[in-house]
Design a protein around this motif. Structure first.
Motif, mmCIF file in Angstrom:
data_model
loop_
_atom_site.group_PDB
_atom_site.id
_atom_site.type_symbol
_atom_site.label_atom_id
_atom_site.label_comp_id
_atom_site.label_asym_id
_atom_site.label_seq_id
_atom_site.Cartn_x
_atom_site.Cartn_y
_atom_site.Cartn_z
ATOM 1 N N ALA A 472 -8.075 -74.000 -5.097
ATOM 2 C CA ALA A 472 -8.951 -74.365 -3.984
ATOM 3 C C ALA A 472 -8.513 -75.688 -3.400
ATOM 4 N N GLU A 473 -8.487 -75.775 -2.116
ATOM 5 C CA GLU A 473 -8.269 -77.026 -1.401
ATOM 6 C C GLU A 473 -6.927 -77.693 -1.706
ATOM 7 N N GLY A 474 -5.942 -76.867 -2.041
ATOM 8 C CA GLY A 474 -4.590 -77.401 -2.206
ATOM 9 C C GLY A 474 -4.307 -78.029 -3.559
ATOM 10 N N ALA A 475 -5.243 -77.886 -4.507
ATOM 11 C CA ALA A 475 -5.037 -78.539 -5.807
ATOM 12 C C ALA A 475 -4.004 -77.774 -6.623
ATOM 13 N N CYS A 476 -2.936 -78.432 -7.026
ATOM 14 C CA CYS A 476 -1.899 -77.736 -7.788
ATOM 15 C C CYS A 476 -1.069 -78.698 -8.635
ATOM 16 N N GLU A 477 -0.325 -78.077 -9.542
ATOM 17 C CA GLU A 477 0.661 -78.818 -10.331
ATOM 18 C C GLU A 477 1.990 -78.097 -10.136
ATOM 19 N N HIS A 568 13.213 -83.470 -15.102
ATOM 20 C CA HIS A 568 12.029 -82.605 -15.158
ATOM 21 C C HIS A 568 10.900 -83.289 -14.397
ATOM 22 N N LEU A 569 10.458 -82.668 -13.334
ATOM 23 C CA LEU A 569 9.369 -83.239 -12.528
ATOM 24 C C LEU A 569 8.077 -82.468 -12.765
ATOM 25 N N ASP A 570 7.015 -83.195 -12.981
ATOM 26 C CA ASP A 570 5.684 -82.610 -13.122
ATOM 27 C C ASP A 570 4.813 -83.329 -12.084
ATOM 28 N N VAL A 571 4.399 -82.598 -11.054
ATOM 29 C CA VAL A 571 3.750 -83.229 -9.899
ATOM 30 C C VAL A 571 2.326 -82.688 -9.761
ATOM 31 N N PHE A 572 1.360 -83.579 -9.771
ATOM 32 C CA PHE A 572 -0.048 -83.170 -9.638
ATOM 33 C C PHE A 572 -0.547 -83.520 -8.237
ATOM 34 N N VAL A 573 -1.016 -82.499 -7.532
ATOM 35 C CA VAL A 573 -1.511 -82.707 -6.164
ATOM 36 C C VAL A 573 -3.014 -82.431 -6.153
#
Ligand code: FRU
Length: 623
Positions: A472-477, A568-573
């Motif tokens: 929802a609302e663009g929340a992602c990893e 290794h990139l782990d990106v929380f948006v």
């Protein structure tokens, strides 16, 4: 975050309309004594007096009169010509009457039309940018995490809190608890501003041996009382109900600066096993001062550390001091002093540095030269980071996700201030140097609501992943392994349909990881303000800076901290933030962004050579 919603029996709009039709009814009589004082006479008090707020107004003085010398006026920006939102002011229960005085608000201000009584206060979210999965207060202002402590299965997150508006002021310790570091339950503020001053930052411990005499396993909180009258002095309070309510020590303060120092705050208390004593570290301008005690009430000065260390010029705030194994080896333990500094961030404003060294029970000696600065996070929105006590072998830090340069004016209204994800701290060596990694805690895996893997690809030019399978609302990893090969620069843009973007790339020529938010959405929310017009000597009260330059910029970190070749990139948006963790937190980078619609595309690109992208996973996130 679990939101507990209290509902008004009437909606705010209906209530406002009713009040307008029946001015000064419903149990309120206003007695204006000129423009300087209004007495609010209340009969049959409900739970709250609802106060109308306008953020650009000066602070009025709102005081519940009980006749006690402890009566304390709160600073509230009551609306003068338009109401932006409301805040509840608690009234005593059980009495037939109550009196509230309101000073410094003109008799013709608009607030008098809609001030009213209510038994409930609606905290349903009204902010577009409210994060989906980061902790925020239900309403009001939040800055530093305070008194982080774990007890009986609960993580306690106290925080610098203003319940009377979404700008800094009236410092209380707000309170939320969690069993897993990601779902937070909001509780009532635990410690309120009093006549000794604002309740500034500090720490909490579990008194396992009953050193302070408030019972075995009492929770003891240490904070700074800050006021013009008394300066910055250290105080304590105890709780026997698992941190829900605190009783302030009747002989506060427990510690004042021996040299009258103006900046003397944010006590961090910990048990130091070899000496069988409690230790306290207090930030003292450009130093951290160590004290020790057996009863937590009498403190003896030991030493200080810091002057000239790290970035200059600076102001030390919010210390923490943790002992960690190097590369996981418990036979090689090192002490790390965490120092939050403002100013000092390489990108402007607030940031967190740390120093690795030895502690002999009296003095901390840093392993590196004074000029060496190590950063816990390379973004611009990571501050006042401190760790939980009583978590055994784990060291878990919680940052405030903002920067004093613009924290008071972010495009948010119902609340201001969020915490970045809790991070697990560990030490690693690179080229003979010891560094601290900060990785998102493994509990964040509990946020994953579904995963879309993307096939590995070789990047020759550009590659689109669209639409992004976010929650929802663009929340992602986003997880991925990038091998830049011979590319000079490679990375991706997080894009939305309006072309707003966050550009995240490996600049191999410069050896940097870069996050560029110059075109990320709203970046100039302080645009109309005169550049640096109203800066004061108290950075917390700064109202107007040159936000365009201060907010919109790129931040970067040295890739030399990483293992090399493949990253290794782990990106929380989330709704208004992007956090990057590279190689298990060797680089952490936290930045706010305000896209006007969620990012829904990943555009990978490379320059000067092919790059490989493998193991790309898009996790939808939600609570
Ligand atoms: C850091 C800080 C602390 C102080 C608190 C006041 O952000 O300035 O030093 O205790 O905020 O809210």
């Amino acid at each position: 975050m679990k939101r507990i919603f209290n509902h008004l029996t009437m909606t705010l709009a209906t209530a406002a309309a009713l009040t307008a039709c029946q001015p000064q009814s419903n149990g309120i009589r206003l007695e204006h004594q000129g423009d300087t004082l209004t007495i609010v006479h209340i009969t049959n008090p409900t739970r709250y007096l609802i106060l109308p707020i306008q953020e650009s107004c000066n602070e009025g003085k709102v005081k519940l009169i009980t006749g006690s010398p402890a009566d304390m006026a709160m600073d509230v920006r009551l609306a003068v010509d338009s109401v932006e939102y409301y805040v509840p002011f608690a009234l005593p229960q059980g009495a037939k009457e109550a009196t509230v005085t309101i000073g410094r608000v003109a008799a013709n201000a608009i607030c008098w039309d809609s001030i009213r009584l209510a038994d409930t206060f609606d905290t349903t979210n009204t902010d577009y940018y409210r994060p989906v999965y980061h902790h925020t207060p239900l309403y009001g202002w939040m800055n530093d995490a305070n008194g982080l402590v774990y007890k009986d299965g609960e993580y306690h997150l106290y925080f610098q809190y203003n319940p009377y508006g979404s700008k800094w002021g009236n410092m209380h310790w707000g309170h939320s608890v969690s069993r897993d570091l990601i779902h937070w339950e909001h509780l009532d503020p635990a410690i309120a501003r009093d006549t000794l001053g604002h309740i500034f930052s500090g720490s909490s411990v579990i008194d396992k041996n009953n050193s302070a005499g408030y019972g075995k396993d009492a929770m003891i909180a240490f904070y700074t009382s800050a006021s013009d009258e008394h300066g910055q002095i250290q105080c304590m309070a105890y709780s026997n109900d698992n941190g829900r309510t605190y009783t302030k020590y009747e002989k506060n303060p427990i510690l004042t600066p021996f040299d009258g120092l103006k900046d003397f705050r944010d006590p961090k208390v910990f048990w130091y096993e070899p000496a069988q004593k409690w230790y306290m570290i207090v930030s003292a301008d450009k130093n951290m001062r160590f004290y020790s005690s057996t009863d937590m009430k009498n403190w003896e000065y030991l030493s200080q550390f810091g002057e000239g260390y790290g970035v200059q010029p600076n102001q030390f705030e919010c210390p923490d001091f943790v002992q960690l194994p190097v590369d996981g080896n418990k036979d090689n333990m090192k002490w790390v002093m965490i120092v939050n500094i403002n100013p000092g961030c390489p990108f402007g404003g607030s940031a967190t540095e740390y120093f690795v060294g030895e502690f002999d029970g009296k003095e901390f000696k840093c392993d590196t030269d004074k000029s060496v600065t190590k950063w816990l996070d390379f973004g611009k929105d990571h501050y006042a980071t401190v760790c939980f006590s009583n978590t055994g072998d784990r060291t878990i830090a919680v940052p405030w996700m903002s920067n004093w340069q613009y924290a008071n004016v972010t495009p948010i209204r119902q609340y201001r201030g969020a915490n970045a994800l809790p991070r697990e701290l560990s030490l690693y060596t690179k080229n003979g140097e010891i560094y601290m990694a900060a990785n998102a805690v493994k509990e964040t895996e509990g946020l994953r609501k579904g995963t879309t893997p993307v096939n590995d690809f070789t990047l020759a030019d550009e590659h689109l992943v669209s639409p992004l399978a976010t929650g929802a609302e663009g929340a992602c990893e986003l997880e991925m392994d990038i091998t830049p090969g011979k590319a000079q620069a490679t990375g991706f843009q997080l894009l939305n349909d309006k072309g707003e973007k966050v550009d995240i790339y490996l600049d191999m020529k410069a050896g940097r990881l870069v996050m560029d938010r110059t075109q990320s959405g709203l970046t100039a929310f302080g645009e109309k303000a005169e550049p640096h017009a109203k800066e004061t000597d108290d950075h917390r009260k700064t109202e107007s800076v040159n936000y365009i330059n201060d907010f919109a910029l790129g931040t970067w970190a040295p890739l030399s901290l990483c293992e090399g070749k493949t990253y290794h990139l782990d990106v929380f948006v989330d709704k208004c933030s992007v956090e990057i963790f590279v190689d298990g937190g060797r680089i952490a980078m936290t930045n706010l962004v305000f896209p006007t619609q969620p990012y829904n595309t990943l555009r990978f690109y490379t320059q000067g050579g092919e790059a490989e992208v493998k193991n790309l996973k898009v996790h939808q996130l939600g609570l």
